[in-house]
Design a protein around this motif. Structure first.
Motif, mmCIF file in Angstrom:
data_model
loop_
_atom_site.group_PDB
_atom_site.id
_atom_site.type_symbol
_atom_site.label_atom_id
_atom_site.label_comp_id
_atom_site.label_asym_id
_atom_site.label_seq_id
_atom_site.Cartn_x
_atom_site.Cartn_y
_atom_site.Cartn_z
ATOM 1 N N LYS A 145 20.331 47.173 25.557
ATOM 2 C CA LYS A 145 21.084 46.830 26.762
ATOM 3 C C LYS A 145 22.159 45.786 26.464
ATOM 4 C CE LYS A 145 18.565 49.281 29.697
ATOM 5 N NZ LYS A 145 19.114 50.365 30.546
ATOM 6 N N GLN A 146 23.175 45.774 27.335
ATOM 7 C CA GLN A 146 24.250 44.795 27.223
ATOM 8 C C GLN A 146 23.850 43.512 27.967
ATOM 9 O OE1 GLN A 146 26.954 45.647 25.421
ATOM 10 N NE2 GLN A 146 26.162 47.717 25.118
ATOM 11 N N VAL A 147 24.339 42.388 27.480
ATOM 12 C CA VAL A 147 24.063 41.111 28.118
ATOM 13 C C VAL A 147 25.303 40.233 27.992
ATOM 14 C CG1 VAL A 147 23.080 40.117 26.014
ATOM 15 C CG2 VAL A 147 22.463 39.152 28.235
ATOM 16 N N ALA A 148 25.562 39.405 29.000
ATOM 17 C CA ALA A 148 26.744 38.542 28.997
ATOM 18 C C ALA A 148 26.324 37.092 29.191
ATOM 19 C CB ALA A 148 27.721 38.962 30.100
ATOM 20 N N GLY B 93 30.194 38.572 25.446
ATOM 21 C CA GLY B 93 29.406 39.782 25.667
ATOM 22 C C GLY B 93 28.647 40.151 24.402
ATOM 23 N N ALA B 94 27.408 40.618 24.567
ATOM 24 C CA ALA B 94 26.589 40.965 23.411
ATOM 25 C C ALA B 94 25.694 42.145 23.741
ATOM 26 C CB ALA B 94 25.745 39.768 22.978
ATOM 27 N N LYS B 95 25.064 42.673 22.697
ATOM 28 C CA LYS B 95 24.121 43.782 22.842
ATOM 29 C C LYS B 95 22.807 43.387 22.195
ATOM 30 C CE LYS B 95 23.467 48.675 21.647
ATOM 31 N NZ LYS B 95 24.073 49.853 20.961
ATOM 32 N N VAL B 96 21.705 43.646 22.880
ATOM 33 C CA VAL B 96 20.390 43.318 22.335
ATOM 34 C C VAL B 96 19.993 44.391 21.327
ATOM 35 C CG1 VAL B 96 17.945 43.022 22.864
ATOM 36 C CG2 VAL B 96 19.673 42.099 24.407
ATOM 37 N N LEU B 97 19.776 43.974 20.078
ATOM 38 C CA LEU B 97 19.390 44.910 19.023
ATOM 39 C C LEU B 97 17.882 45.121 18.981
ATOM 40 C CD1 LEU B 97 21.776 43.772 16.133
ATOM 41 C CD2 LEU B 97 22.094 45.609 17.802
ATOM 42 N N LYS B 98 17.122 44.034 18.928
ATOM 43 C CA LYS B 98 15.665 44.165 18.875
ATOM 44 C C LYS B 98 14.997 42.828 19.172
ATOM 45 C CE LYS B 98 15.532 43.485 13.835
ATOM 46 N NZ LYS B 98 15.094 44.048 12.554
ATOM 47 N N HIS B 99 13.729 42.921 19.564
ATOM 48 C CA HIS B 99 12.898 41.742 19.762
ATOM 49 C C HIS B 99 11.960 41.621 18.561
ATOM 50 C CE1 HIS B 99 14.411 41.361 23.793
ATOM 51 N NE2 HIS B 99 13.964 42.546 24.142
ATOM 52 N N THR C 153 14.984 37.130 19.658
ATOM 53 C CA THR C 153 15.735 38.345 19.977
ATOM 54 C C THR C 153 16.981 38.381 19.099
ATOM 55 O OG1 THR C 153 14.992 38.407 22.289
ATOM 56 C CG2 THR C 153 17.009 39.607 21.748
ATOM 57 N N GLU C 154 17.222 39.525 18.460
ATOM 58 C CA GLU C 154 18.432 39.681 17.645
ATOM 59 C C GLU C 154 19.510 40.353 18.492
ATOM 60 O OE1 GLU C 154 19.976 41.514 13.364
ATOM 61 O OE2 GLU C 154 18.075 42.176 14.220
ATOM 62 N N ILE C 155 20.676 39.703 18.579
ATOM 63 C CA ILE C 155 21.795 40.265 19.336
ATOM 64 C C ILE C 155 23.016 40.351 18.443
ATOM 65 C CG2 ILE C 155 20.929 39.314 21.514
ATOM 66 C CD1 ILE C 155 23.062 37.127 21.298
ATOM 67 N N VAL C 156 23.970 41.203 18.818
ATOM 68 C CA VAL C 156 25.237 41.284 18.112
ATOM 69 C C VAL C 156 26.350 40.978 19.114
ATOM 70 C CG1 VAL C 156 25.417 43.785 18.510
ATOM 71 C CG2 VAL C 156 26.758 42.719 16.672
ATOM 72 N N ILE C 157 27.240 40.093 18.735
ATOM 73 C CA ILE C 157 28.339 39.702 19.614
ATOM 74 C C ILE C 157 29.382 40.822 19.658
ATOM 75 C CG2 ILE C 157 30.101 37.969 20.082
ATOM 76 C CD1 ILE C 157 27.206 36.954 20.257
ATOM 77 N N GLY D 123 38.876 36.443 32.722
ATOM 78 C CA GLY D 123 38.527 37.772 33.202
ATOM 79 C C GLY D 123 37.103 37.869 33.701
ATOM 80 N N ALA D 124 36.322 36.812 33.492
ATOM 81 C CA ALA D 124 34.932 36.834 33.954
ATOM 82 C C ALA D 124 34.769 36.163 35.311
ATOM 83 C CB ALA D 124 34.043 36.142 32.927
#
Length: 215
Positions: free
Chosen positions: A31-34, A60-66, A94-98, A105-106
């Motif tokens: 999932k996406q997360v901000a 903005g980032a995306k959750v890769l794995k827990h 939690t590993e995320i990628v930016i 804009g937010a």
């Protein structure tokens, strides 16, 4: 371009496509997360510093794995008491990628998030009202709980000894995951139950044998 952003109670310097390990997030994998608590933005020689956060900025980032972090060995000893305890701890991460860093804009999205955060406590307050037992208790009287943890628990709806006694050690650990330190919550509910029952002498005798809340 890079940003300094606060994520799950920690500050990180991030750039696009960077992978970061943060304290466990509730967002599902994929999932996406901000994150809108951006403290600093730098684009070449153009540096913007927030006060404390930059209005409209967002990462903005995306959750890769827990996952769980590497094991950390914790050794505790009490002089002249023959007390030695060796334990291992693995932090929930939690590993995320930016994926993006936006300087503006937010602004439209930010109010929606704030409205949601304000609405949630109201719902929780209504639900908790029938269970209210009166004035909040001093949770710091439980061995292992300091001012920061007490405040975090109160914000999560655990404000009395009775509330803490009903919570599981696992649930408490999830709530205080963003608080720095190695916290052992195994005995907290039992300590809180003694406090709720007014058994202070029994509680103090037990706490003399504890170290940071661990037997």
């Amino acid at each position: 371009m890079y940003a300094i952003v606060e994520i799950a109670g920690q500050q990180f310097k991030v750039v696009k496509d960077q992978k970061v390990f943060v304290n466990r997030l509730q967002t599902e994998e994929g999932k996406q997360v901000a994150f809108d608590n951006v403290l600093l933005l730098a684009d070449g020689d153009n540096v913007t510093v927030g006060a404390p956060a930059i209005d409209g900025a967002q990462v903005g980032a995306k959750v890769l794995k827990h996952l769980k972090g590497d094991k950390v060995i914790v050794f505790k000893k009490k002089r002249r008491k023959g007390y030695r305890v060796k334990n291992g701890h693995r932090q929930a991460l939690t590993e995320i990628v930016i994926e993006s860093i936006a300087a503006s804009g937010a602004k439209k999205a930010a109010p929606a998030k704030k409205a949601t955060k304000k609405a949630e406590p109201k719902v929780e307050a209504k639900a908790a009202a029938p269970k209210a037992t009166g004035k909040a208790d001093d949770l710091k009287k439980v061995e292992g709980i300091g001012p920061k943890i007490a405040s975090t628990l109160t914000e999560a709806g655990i404000a009395t000894f009775a509330d803490l006694a009903k919570a599981t050690p696992e649930a408490i650990s999830e709530i205080i995951a963003g608080v720095r330190g190695n916290h052992v919550t195994d005995t907290w509910p039992a300590q809180a139950q003694l406090a709720a029952d007014g058994k202070w002498d029994e509680l103090k005798k037990w706490q003399d044998e504890l170290d940071g809340g661990k037997a």
